[in-house]
Design a protein around this motif. Sequence first.
Motif, PDB file in Angstrom:
ATOM      1  N   ALA A 120       0.824  -1.214   0.000  1.00 28.70           N
ATOM      2  CA  ALA A 120       0.000   0.000   0.000  1.00 28.70           C
ATOM      3  C   ALA A 120       0.855   1.260   0.000  1.00 28.70           C
ATOM      4  CB  ALA A 120      -0.923   0.001   1.213  1.00 28.70           C
ATOM      5  N   VAL A 121       2.021   1.185   0.619  1.00 27.57           N
ATOM      6  CA  VAL A 121       2.864   2.376   0.735  1.00 27.57           C
ATOM      7  C   VAL A 121       3.798   2.527  -0.468  1.00 27.57           C
ATOM      8  CG1 VAL A 121       4.739   3.384   2.075  1.00 27.57           C
ATOM      9  CG2 VAL A 121       2.731   2.509   3.234  1.00 27.57           C
ATOM     10  N   PHE A 157       1.844   3.329 -12.219  1.00 27.08           N
ATOM     11  CA  PHE A 157       2.490   3.723 -13.483  1.00 27.08           C
ATOM     12  C   PHE A 157       3.644   4.675 -13.206  1.00 27.08           C
ATOM     13  CE2 PHE A 157       3.026   6.497 -17.137  1.00 27.08           C
ATOM     14  CZ  PHE A 157       3.100   5.574 -18.172  1.00 27.08           C
ATOM     15  N   GLN A 158       4.780   4.396 -13.841  1.00 25.24           N
ATOM     16  CA  GLN A 158       5.934   5.291 -13.722  1.00 25.24           C
ATOM     17  C   GLN A 158       6.185   5.927 -15.075  1.00 25.24           C
ATOM     18  OE1 GLN A 158       9.265   4.045 -11.390  1.00 25.24           O
ATOM     19  NE2 GLN A 158      10.732   4.937 -12.807  1.00 25.24           N
ATOM     20  N   TYR A 213       3.577   5.968 -23.894  1.00 23.97           N
ATOM     21  CA  TYR A 213       5.029   5.780 -23.816  1.00 23.97           C
ATOM     22  C   TYR A 213       5.446   4.579 -24.663  1.00 23.97           C
ATOM     23  CZ  TYR A 213       6.380   9.292 -20.471  1.00 23.97           C
ATOM     24  OH  TYR A 213       6.680  10.493 -19.890  1.00 23.97           O
ATOM     25  N   TRP A 268       7.625   9.647 -24.554  1.00 23.74           N
ATOM     26  CA  TRP A 268       6.211   9.979 -24.735  1.00 23.74           C
ATOM     27  C   TRP A 268       5.966  10.276 -26.222  1.00 23.74           C
ATOM     28  CZ3 TRP A 268       1.750   9.395 -22.537  1.00 23.74           C
ATOM     29  CH2 TRP A 268       0.652  10.137 -22.954  1.00 23.74           C
ATOM     30  N   GLY A 277      10.092   6.266  -1.736  1.00 13.15           N
ATOM     31  CA  GLY A 277       9.415   5.000  -1.444  1.00 13.15           C
ATOM     32  C   GLY A 277       8.148   5.135  -0.632  1.00 13.15           C
ATOM     33  N   PHE A 278       7.990   6.231   0.122  1.00 15.76           N
ATOM     34  CA  PHE A 278       6.785   6.353   0.947  1.00 15.76           C
ATOM     35  C   PHE A 278       5.683   7.039   0.149  1.00 15.76           C
ATOM     36  CE2 PHE A 278       4.116   8.577   4.112  1.00 15.76           C
ATOM     37  CZ  PHE A 278       3.596   7.449   4.704  1.00 15.76           C
ATOM     38  N   GLY A 279       4.793   6.236  -0.382  1.00 12.89           N
ATOM     39  CA  GLY A 279       3.683   6.779  -1.157  1.00 12.89           C
ATOM     40  C   GLY A 279       4.140   7.227  -2.533  1.00 12.89           C
ATOM     41  N   SER A 280       3.248   7.880  -3.246  1.00  9.41           N
ATOM     42  CA  SER A 280       3.539   8.311  -4.614  1.00  9.41           C
ATOM     43  C   SER A 280       2.775   9.608  -4.865  1.00  9.41           C
ATOM     44  CB  SER A 280       3.093   7.236  -5.593  1.00  9.41           C
ATOM     45  OG  SER A 280       1.703   7.059  -5.454  1.00  9.41           O
ATOM     46  N   PRO A 281       3.175  10.355  -5.910  1.00  9.15           N
ATOM     47  CA  PRO A 281       2.469  11.606  -6.200  1.00  9.15           C
ATOM     48  C   PRO A 281       1.033  11.361  -6.663  1.00  9.15           C
ATOM     49  CG  PRO A 281       4.643  11.598  -7.206  1.00  9.15           C
ATOM     50  CD  PRO A 281       4.396  10.208  -6.724  1.00  9.15           C
ATOM     51  N   VAL A 299       5.796  15.316 -20.866  1.00  6.84           N
ATOM     52  CA  VAL A 299       6.033  13.926 -20.456  1.00  6.84           C
ATOM     53  C   VAL A 299       4.707  13.170 -20.309  1.00  6.84           C
ATOM     54  CG1 VAL A 299       8.254  14.336 -19.361  1.00  6.84           C
ATOM     55  CG2 VAL A 299       6.159  14.619 -18.022  1.00  6.84           C
ATOM     56  N   LEU A 300       3.591  13.880 -20.402  1.00  9.52           N
ATOM     57  CA  LEU A 300       2.274  13.224 -20.364  1.00  9.52           C
ATOM     58  C   LEU A 300       1.252  14.224 -20.871  1.00  9.52           C
ATOM     59  CD1 LEU A 300       1.180  10.421 -19.281  1.00  9.52           C
ATOM     60  CD2 LEU A 300       0.323  11.717 -17.326  1.00  9.52           C
ATOM     61  N   LEU A 341      -4.749  11.894 -11.022  1.00  7.20           N
ATOM     62  CA  LEU A 341      -3.638  11.290 -11.754  1.00  7.20           C
ATOM     63  C   LEU A 341      -2.624  10.749 -10.746  1.00  7.20           C
ATOM     64  CD1 LEU A 341      -2.933  11.019 -14.731  1.00  7.20           C
ATOM     65  CD2 LEU A 341      -1.741  13.206 -14.578  1.00  7.20           C
ATOM     66  N   SER A 342      -2.541   9.418 -10.677  1.00  8.19           N
ATOM     67  CA  SER A 342      -1.558   8.788  -9.793  1.00  8.19           C
ATOM     68  C   SER A 342      -0.430   8.257 -10.645  1.00  8.19           C
ATOM     69  CB  SER A 342      -2.193   7.622  -9.023  1.00  8.19           C
ATOM     70  OG  SER A 342      -2.918   8.090  -7.935  1.00  8.19           O
ATOM     71  N   LEU A 343       0.747   8.736 -10.410  1.00 10.97           N
ATOM     72  CA  LEU A 343       1.900   8.258 -11.183  1.00 10.97           C
ATOM     73  C   LEU A 343       3.170   8.510 -10.388  1.00 10.97           C
ATOM     74  CD1 LEU A 343       3.193  11.142 -12.181  1.00 10.97           C
ATOM     75  CD2 LEU A 343       1.455  10.963 -13.935  1.00 10.97           C
ATOM     76  N   ARG A 344       4.236   7.941 -10.865  1.00  8.57           N
ATOM     77  CA  ARG A 344       5.521   8.149 -10.186  1.00  8.57           C
ATOM     78  C   ARG A 344       6.527   8.632 -11.221  1.00  8.57           C
ATOM     79  NH1 ARG A 344       6.009   3.652  -7.276  1.00  8.57           N
ATOM     80  NH2 ARG A 344       5.601   4.674  -5.282  1.00  8.57           N
ATOM     81  N   PRO A 345       7.209   9.751 -10.948  1.00  8.46           N
ATOM     82  CA  PRO A 345       8.247  10.183 -11.900  1.00  8.46           C
ATOM     83  C   PRO A 345       9.481   9.293 -11.758  1.00  8.46           C
ATOM     84  CG  PRO A 345       8.222  11.631 -10.016  1.00  8.46           C
ATOM     85  CD  PRO A 345       7.109  10.652  -9.795  1.00  8.46           C
ATOM     86  N   PRO A 346      10.288   9.219 -12.823  1.00  7.52           N
ATOM     87  CA  PRO A 346      11.495   8.366 -12.713  1.00  7.52           C
ATOM     88  C   PRO A 346      12.458   8.888 -11.666  1.00  7.52           C
ATOM     89  CG  PRO A 346      11.454   9.594 -14.782  1.00  7.52           C
ATOM     90  CD  PRO A 346      10.140   9.817 -14.143  1.00  7.52           C
ATOM     91  N   VAL A 399      -0.986   7.186  -0.459  1.00 11.47           N
ATOM     92  CA  VAL A 399      -0.881   5.727  -0.281  1.00 11.47           C
ATOM     93  C   VAL A 399      -2.208   5.076  -0.671  1.00 11.47           C
ATOM     94  CG1 VAL A 399       0.861   5.849   1.535  1.00 11.47           C
ATOM     95  CG2 VAL A 399      -1.564   5.933   2.134  1.00 11.47           C
TER      96      VAL A 399
END
Lengths: 76, 326
Positions: free
Chosen positions: A23-24, A30-31, A50, A55, B51-55, B83-84, B115-120, B157
């Motif tokens: 969960a954390v 998606f990255q 992508y 992109w 590592g703790f959660g994501s944007p 980038v998106l 929008l849930s995503l993670r940047p590199p 989270v």
Amino acid sequence: MAPERTLILVLTLSAMTVGTVTAVSRPYLFQLGQEGVPSGSSGVIYRGSYRGGLWVPRSGRSSWPGFQGRGPGTAK
Amino acid sequence: MRRWPLLLGLLPLIPLLLLLLSLLERPQRQEIAVAPEESSTSEPLRLESGGFGSPLIKLRAELPVNSSMGLGVELLDAGGATVLELAKDGWRETGTWSEGGESGRWEESDDGVRLSLRPPRSGMYRLRLTLEDLLDTSGRPLESPLLVRLEVRNHSVNAPLLWFTAVVTQVMAWIAMGSLYRNWRLRKVLRLEDHRVLLRCRLGGPGLVRVALRARYERPSSDAGPHSPRLQAELQLEVSDALGRSRLGFKRVLPVAAHSSDGDHWLTVEEVLHLKVDEPASLGLRLTLPETIADGGEPWEIEWIRLVLEDGVLSPHPVAVLTLEA
């Protein structure tokens, strides 16, 4: 300690650890740079995707149909 | 006594504490005004890849009543490259309803993007918003600018999964604690119409021997309730080994509880004793309560005595333990 109690303890700690870490850390999120697009929300259309870490925009615009006929008196 | 398994009850707090930590994060908020067929770019936003959660990027348009929009959204990196890119088709509509003689107003809308995503890698990003369409219900363009509220959290989270984990962990902690604390062996259950119990039983080993006693007293012919507010009864316990040698002599004065229902009155005496018997052994137990309890007038007489004998008892709380003499 009896083996079955040890097993229950291990399962309890494993369930808490796996659920919390997943969960954390959200490993399936998606990255940017990953193939494809993020999971979409209502009314969202991605204008590209992508490929190979880049992109790639999609040409052309989708046409917005306007109101969806929500509200009482219409089918939802 | 073994207390550490009680700590299992704290395990469900771990996912809930992490959820609370995530909610305590102060989000980055901006308001962006976008004119029809124009673009506006947000102030720089920091997106973390930790590592703790994501944007989590949330956009919500303040749509006029009875209007629809086509909003283009581009996420730009620090160098200004897209980038998106996505398009959001939103609407807001109100009206009146009437049914069965009743009427009222309704309002529905679809005006937000999540929008849930993670940047590199962590860095600064911007959002470029383009209001491609802003129309009324007849399809006519509206000229007013659109206000879009932007909120960014970097430590979002999976809250439903954390709640689910907390519930599952709580259930499993109960099972684990039950397997430790409720794993005793029932050795004997007796109910005798007497004031004493004599029995011999093989008892002992890991854990404690628990002796649970309950007795009931009634007046033989009188319906009178108790006169004295504090009645007492003396319990005697004697334990002997396989050769008949006395290993324990114990006395305790117990409080007597008075009960009444529909004109009936009775007294009860209850006690739970714990014995430490290191090795399983044949033990003789003799428990004695007074045959009568004096209370002014007709004495209370014992109706029955009930005994439950268990061993292998593990207690999560401190208990007074009686030990056998060598």
